[in-house]
Design a protein around this motif. Structure first.
Motif, mmCIF file in Angstrom:
data_model
loop_
_atom_site.group_PDB
_atom_site.id
_atom_site.type_symbol
_atom_site.label_atom_id
_atom_site.label_comp_id
_atom_site.label_asym_id
_atom_site.label_seq_id
_atom_site.Cartn_x
_atom_site.Cartn_y
_atom_site.Cartn_z
ATOM 1 N N HIS A 234 0.850 -1.191 0.000
ATOM 2 C CA HIS A 234 0.000 0.000 0.000
ATOM 3 C C HIS A 234 0.887 1.242 0.000
ATOM 4 O O HIS A 234 1.970 1.235 0.605
ATOM 5 C CB HIS A 234 -0.921 0.010 1.227
ATOM 6 C CG HIS A 234 -2.061 0.964 1.104
ATOM 7 N ND1 HIS A 234 -1.916 2.319 1.324
ATOM 8 C CD2 HIS A 234 -3.367 0.768 0.768
ATOM 9 C CE1 HIS A 234 -3.074 2.916 1.130
ATOM 10 N NE2 HIS A 234 -3.984 1.999 0.780
ATOM 11 N N PRO A 235 0.445 2.335 -0.653
ATOM 12 C CA PRO A 235 1.279 3.553 -0.699
ATOM 13 C C PRO A 235 1.378 4.282 0.637
ATOM 14 O O PRO A 235 2.140 5.236 0.756
ATOM 15 C CB PRO A 235 0.553 4.426 -1.736
ATOM 16 C CG PRO A 235 -0.856 3.932 -1.763
ATOM 17 C CD PRO A 235 -0.764 2.461 -1.494
ATOM 18 N N MET A 236 0.648 3.822 1.660
ATOM 19 C CA MET A 236 0.609 4.563 2.914
ATOM 20 C C MET A 236 1.965 4.624 3.611
ATOM 21 O O MET A 236 2.274 5.595 4.307
ATOM 22 C CB MET A 236 -0.440 3.974 3.852
ATOM 23 C CG MET A 236 -1.037 5.018 4.791
ATOM 24 S SD MET A 236 -2.507 4.443 5.643
ATOM 25 C CE MET A 236 -3.717 4.427 4.331
ATOM 26 N N LEU A 237 2.801 3.614 3.439
ATOM 27 C CA LEU A 237 4.132 3.658 4.049
ATOM 28 C C LEU A 237 4.942 4.814 3.473
ATOM 29 O O LEU A 237 5.617 5.545 4.211
ATOM 30 C CB LEU A 237 4.866 2.328 3.824
ATOM 31 C CG LEU A 237 6.308 2.263 4.349
ATOM 32 C CD1 LEU A 237 6.363 2.572 5.846
ATOM 33 C CD2 LEU A 237 6.929 0.896 4.069
ATOM 34 N N GLY A 238 4.863 4.998 2.160
ATOM 35 C CA GLY A 238 5.560 6.122 1.526
ATOM 36 C C GLY A 238 5.039 7.458 2.011
ATOM 37 O O GLY A 238 5.811 8.390 2.277
ATOM 38 N N PHE A 239 3.691 7.577 2.135
ATOM 39 C CA PHE A 239 3.098 8.823 2.639
ATOM 40 C C PHE A 239 3.600 9.127 4.038
ATOM 41 O O PHE A 239 3.918 10.274 4.372
ATOM 42 C CB PHE A 239 1.566 8.708 2.673
ATOM 43 C CG PHE A 239 0.928 8.506 1.326
ATOM 44 C CD1 PHE A 239 1.579 8.905 0.168
ATOM 45 C CD2 PHE A 239 -0.325 7.913 1.216
ATOM 46 C CE1 PHE A 239 1.004 8.725 -1.081
ATOM 47 C CE2 PHE A 239 -0.910 7.722 -0.026
ATOM 48 C CZ PHE A 239 -0.238 8.127 -1.175
ATOM 49 N N LYS A 240 3.679 8.092 4.871
ATOM 50 C CA LYS A 240 4.117 8.255 6.257
ATOM 51 C C LYS A 240 5.579 8.717 6.314
ATOM 52 O O LYS A 240 5.938 9.586 7.112
ATOM 53 C CB LYS A 240 3.951 6.941 7.002
ATOM 54 C CG LYS A 240 4.000 7.047 8.520
ATOM 55 C CD LYS A 240 2.704 7.525 9.101
ATOM 56 C CE LYS A 240 2.692 7.453 10.630
ATOM 57 N NZ LYS A 240 1.473 8.027 11.213
ATOM 58 N N ILE A 241 6.415 8.151 5.470
ATOM 59 C CA ILE A 241 7.830 8.530 5.433
ATOM 60 C C ILE A 241 7.983 9.995 5.030
ATOM 61 O O ILE A 241 8.741 10.755 5.641
ATOM 62 C CB ILE A 241 8.608 7.613 4.459
ATOM 63 C CG1 ILE A 241 8.691 6.195 5.015
ATOM 64 C CG2 ILE A 241 10.016 8.159 4.196
ATOM 65 C CD1 ILE A 241 9.253 5.176 4.041
ATOM 66 N N GLU A 242 7.234 10.410 4.004
ATOM 67 C CA GLU A 242 7.347 11.793 3.544
ATOM 68 C C GLU A 242 6.811 12.768 4.589
ATOM 69 O O GLU A 242 7.373 13.849 4.776
ATOM 70 C CB GLU A 242 6.619 11.955 2.205
ATOM 71 C CG GLU A 242 7.207 11.085 1.111
ATOM 72 C CD GLU A 242 7.063 11.677 -0.281
ATOM 73 O OE1 GLU A 242 6.716 12.859 -0.384
ATOM 74 O OE2 GLU A 242 7.314 10.940 -1.247
ATOM 75 N N GLU A 243 5.726 12.404 5.264
ATOM 76 C CA GLU A 243 5.200 13.269 6.323
ATOM 77 C C GLU A 243 6.242 13.451 7.416
ATOM 78 O O GLU A 243 6.435 14.560 7.929
ATOM 79 C CB GLU A 243 3.924 12.658 6.915
ATOM 80 C CG GLU A 243 3.293 13.532 7.997
ATOM 81 C CD GLU A 243 2.106 12.882 8.686
ATOM 82 O OE1 GLU A 243 1.535 13.527 9.593
ATOM 83 O OE2 GLU A 243 1.760 11.740 8.326
ATOM 84 N N TYR A 244 6.928 12.379 7.751
ATOM 85 C CA TYR A 244 7.947 12.439 8.808
ATOM 86 C C TYR A 244 9.080 13.384 8.435
ATOM 87 O O TYR A 244 9.448 14.267 9.211
ATOM 88 C CB TYR A 244 8.490 11.040 9.072
ATOM 89 C CG TYR A 244 9.644 11.005 10.047
ATOM 90 C CD1 TYR A 244 9.445 11.318 11.392
ATOM 91 C CD2 TYR A 244 10.933 10.673 9.629
ATOM 92 C CE1 TYR A 244 10.499 11.296 12.290
ATOM 93 C CE2 TYR A 244 11.984 10.647 10.517
ATOM 94 C CZ TYR A 244 11.768 10.955 11.848
ATOM 95 O OH TYR A 244 12.823 10.942 12.733
ATOM 96 N N PHE A 245 9.636 13.217 7.248
ATOM 97 C CA PHE A 245 10.793 14.042 6.866
ATOM 98 C C PHE A 245 10.393 15.485 6.550
ATOM 99 O O PHE A 245 11.204 16.399 6.706
ATOM 100 C CB PHE A 245 11.543 13.407 5.692
ATOM 101 C CG PHE A 245 12.413 12.257 6.113
ATOM 102 C CD1 PHE A 245 13.628 12.478 6.732
ATOM 103 C CD2 PHE A 245 11.990 10.956 5.934
ATOM 104 C CE1 PHE A 245 14.426 11.426 7.150
ATOM 105 C CE2 PHE A 245 12.770 9.892 6.355
ATOM 106 C CZ PHE A 245 13.995 10.120 6.965
#
Length: 464
Positions: A234-245
Motif C-alpha cells: 500500500h502507498p501509505m508507508l511512503g506517505f508516512k515517510i514523507e510526512e515524517y521528513f
C-alpha cells in the motif's frame, strides 16, 4: 481411498484459486469499442502493472483476474496505463467480493462493490484520514500564524499543542475501536498508519520532551509493524515517510531520522530494502546530495539498490563526484584540436584543477578572473588546469578563453546545448561554476571552493 484424497486435493486447489480471483464488471449498456483495463498491484513496495484485459461487450459482465498470494492495494486503470486509476483493497478471503464500474463515471472515481467488508472498512479509513489531516493542517496553520512578539505567544503555542494532542488521542481511539475491530482485515494493518504517538499513548515519554515535534521526531513510527511485509502492499508507508521528513526532521540534516527509520525497519530485510530505496529517491528528488551520499556510505552494503536506469545514473553521478571518490573521466577535443582526458592530464600533474563554466553565467564572469590568475601562479609548482566550458557556440567560447586569460590552460567544450550535454550528468553539475581539485590518480580532494577558500586550499596542498 487414494482416489478420494486426490479428489479432495484438486477440490481444495480449485477453492483456493477461486478465492484468489479479482472479479470485475462494467455496467455500461453499450460498449461500442473494446478498451483495455490495467490491473496494478504492489510488488515489493512499487505499484506495477500486473495484468491487462481487453474489455468488450462479450466479457464486460464477467472479468476475472488471478492474484495469487496477494493481499493489498490494487488499482484498476483505463485509457493510458500510466494514469491514476481507482484503488481498492484486494482481500482473497472475500470469495464473493465483486467490483462494478461504469466507463462513463470511471474518471470521477465512482464504482460499486458488494460482499466486501474489507472495502467498507477501507473507505471508512480514507474518510477518517481526510478529516484528521484537515483538522491537523488547520491547527498547524493557526500555530504558524502566531506572532513571537505576542505577549501570550507561549501560552497559545501550548494550547495549540494541547489541541493537537487531543486530536491524536481521538484518531487513535477510532483506529483501535473501529478500524481494527476485525483484525483479519488488511485495513486493520493500515489503521496503524493513522495512529500517532501522543501524551496519552506515551505518558512516560512525554516527560522527556517539552514539545510535540521532538517527541514525534523520535517516536513517529512507533505504531508501525515493520516486521510485516504486507505494509509494502500500500502507498501509505511512503506517505508516512514523507510526512515524517517534511514535518518532523531538520531540513538541512536528516541523518538522525534516517538512522532511526533504517534501524526500525531492520527487522525485515524486504521492508528495509524498500525504505532504503525510497529514501534514496526521496533525497534525489530534492537534490540533497549530502543525504544521498550518507545513505550510500552507511547502508548501501546491506541493501539492494533498485532504481530506474535514469535514477541510477543520477545516483552514480552524485556518488562519483563526492570528495574521496575518483572523478568520472571526460575525453574530448580541446580548443587546439588535441584529444584530452581528465585521467591522462591528472597523471601528469601533482594536482589538477577542473573548472566548469559558461561565458553567459554571471557567477562565472565574477569568479573566473580570480581563479585564472590564482591557478596560473601554481602552474610551475605542479598544478594542472582543465577548463571545461558549457558554451554551445564556438566563437563565444574562444572569445571568452581570451577574455579571461585561459589560453595557458587546457580548454575543452562539447559545443552543444545543456539539454544534450553529457558532461552535466556525468559530473553532477546543477549550477555553474563548478570546481574540483583532484590528485594524480583522479581522486577528488575538494570541490566548490572559491576566492580565499580556494587560495587557502592550494596553499595547504602545495605545502605537503
Amino acid at each position: 481411498m487414494k482416489r478420494l484424497i486426490a479428489i479432495l486435493i484438486v477440490l481444495f486447489a480449485c477453492l483456493h484459486t477461486h478465492a484468489q480471483q479479482l472479479r470485475l464488471s462494467f455496467s455500461d449498456s453499450i460498449i461500442s469499442k473494446p478498451f483495455y483495463i490495467w490491473i496494478k498491484t504492489y510488488q515489493e513496495g512499487t505499484l506495477l502493472i500486473y495484468d491487462s484485459i481487453l474489455v468488450s461487450a462479450t466479457n464486460k459482465q464477467n472479468i476475472s483476474v488471478h492474484l495469487p498470494n496477494y493481499t493489498g492495494y490494487t488499482e484498476i486503470t483505463t485509457g493510458n496505463s500510466q494514469q491514476r486509476g481507482i484503488g481498492i483493497i484486494f482481500q482473497p478471503k472475500e470469495k464473493e467480493a465483486h467490483y462494478q464500474f461504469n466507463l462513463q463515471e470511471f474518471q470521477s472515481g465512482n464504482f460499486n462493490f458488494i460482499h466486501s467488508p474489507e472495502n467498507i472498512a477501507y473507505n471508512l479509513l480514507l474518510e477518517y484520514m481526510d478529516t484528521f489531516y484537515r483538522q491537523l493542517d488547520d491547527i498547524r496553520e493557526k500555530r504558524n500564524q502566531l506572532s513571537r512578539f505576542d505577549s501570550a505567544y507561549l501560552n497559545k503555542v501550548l494550547k495549540s499543542e494541547s489541541q493537537q494532542d487531543k486530536l491524536y488521542k481521538e484518531i487513535n481511539l477510532i483506529a483501535d475501536s473501529v478500524l481494527k475491530k476485525d483484525p483479519g482485515l488488511y485495513t486493520a494493518l493500515l489503521a496503524d498508519f493513522l495512529k500517532t504517538p501522543n501524551t496519552y499513548s506515551h505518558p512516560k515519554l512525554s516527560g522527556y520532551f517539552d514539545n510535540y515535534d521532538a517527541l514525534l521526531h523520535h517516536h513517529f513510527f512507533d505504531f508501525i509493524d515493520f516486521s510485516n511485509e504486507q505494509i509494502l502492499n500500500h502507498p501509505m508507508l511512503g506517505f508516512k515517510i514523507e510526512e515524517y521528513f517534511n514535518a518532523y526532521c531538520q531540513q538541512d540534516n536528516n541523518q538522525e531520522g534516517v538512522d532511526m527509520l533504517i534501524k526500525k525497519s531492520s527487522v525485515n530485510e524486504k521492508v528495509k530494502n524498500f525504505i532504503f530505496n525510497y529514501l534514496v529517491e526521496y533525497f534525489l528528488k530534492r537534490k540533497n546530495d549530502q543525504m544521498v551520499t550518507y545513505l550510500n556510505g552507511q547502508f548501501a552494503d546491506g541493501c539492494g539498490l533498485q532504481l530506474s536506469p535514469e535514477k541510477l545514473k543520477e545516483f552514480s553521478s552524485i556518488i562519483h563526484t563526492q570528495t574521496g571518490s575518483k572523478i568520472p573521466d571526460i575525453v574530448m577535443y580541446d580548443s587546439k584540436g588535441e584529444l584530452r582526458s581528465i585521467y591522462t592530464e591528472a597523471a601528469k600533474n601533482k594536482y589538477t584543477l577542473i573548472y566548469i563554466w559558461m561565458s553567459s553565467c554571471h557567477a562565472c564572469q565574477t569568479k573566473t578572473p580570480y581563479i585564472s590568475e590564482l591557478a596560473a601562479s601554481y602552474l610551475k609548482k605542479g598544478l594542472g588546469v582543465m577548463s571545461i566550458s558549457l558554451d554551445d557556440k564556438k566563437e563565444q567560447w574562444l572569445s571568452s578563453i581570451l577574455q579571461y586569460k585561459l589560453t595557458q590552460f587546457i580548454n575543452i567544450s562539447e559545443l552543444t546545448t545543456l539539454k544534450k550535454s553529457t558532461i552535466l550528468p556525468k559530473l553532477n553539475i546543477r549550477a555553474t561554476p563548478k570546481l574540483f581539485i583532484i590528485d594524480s590518480n583522479g581522486i577528488i580532494l575538494t570541490k566548490d571552493v572559491y576566492q580565499d577558500e580556494l587560495k587557502q586550499k592550494l596553499t595547504e596542498l602545495f605545502k605537503k
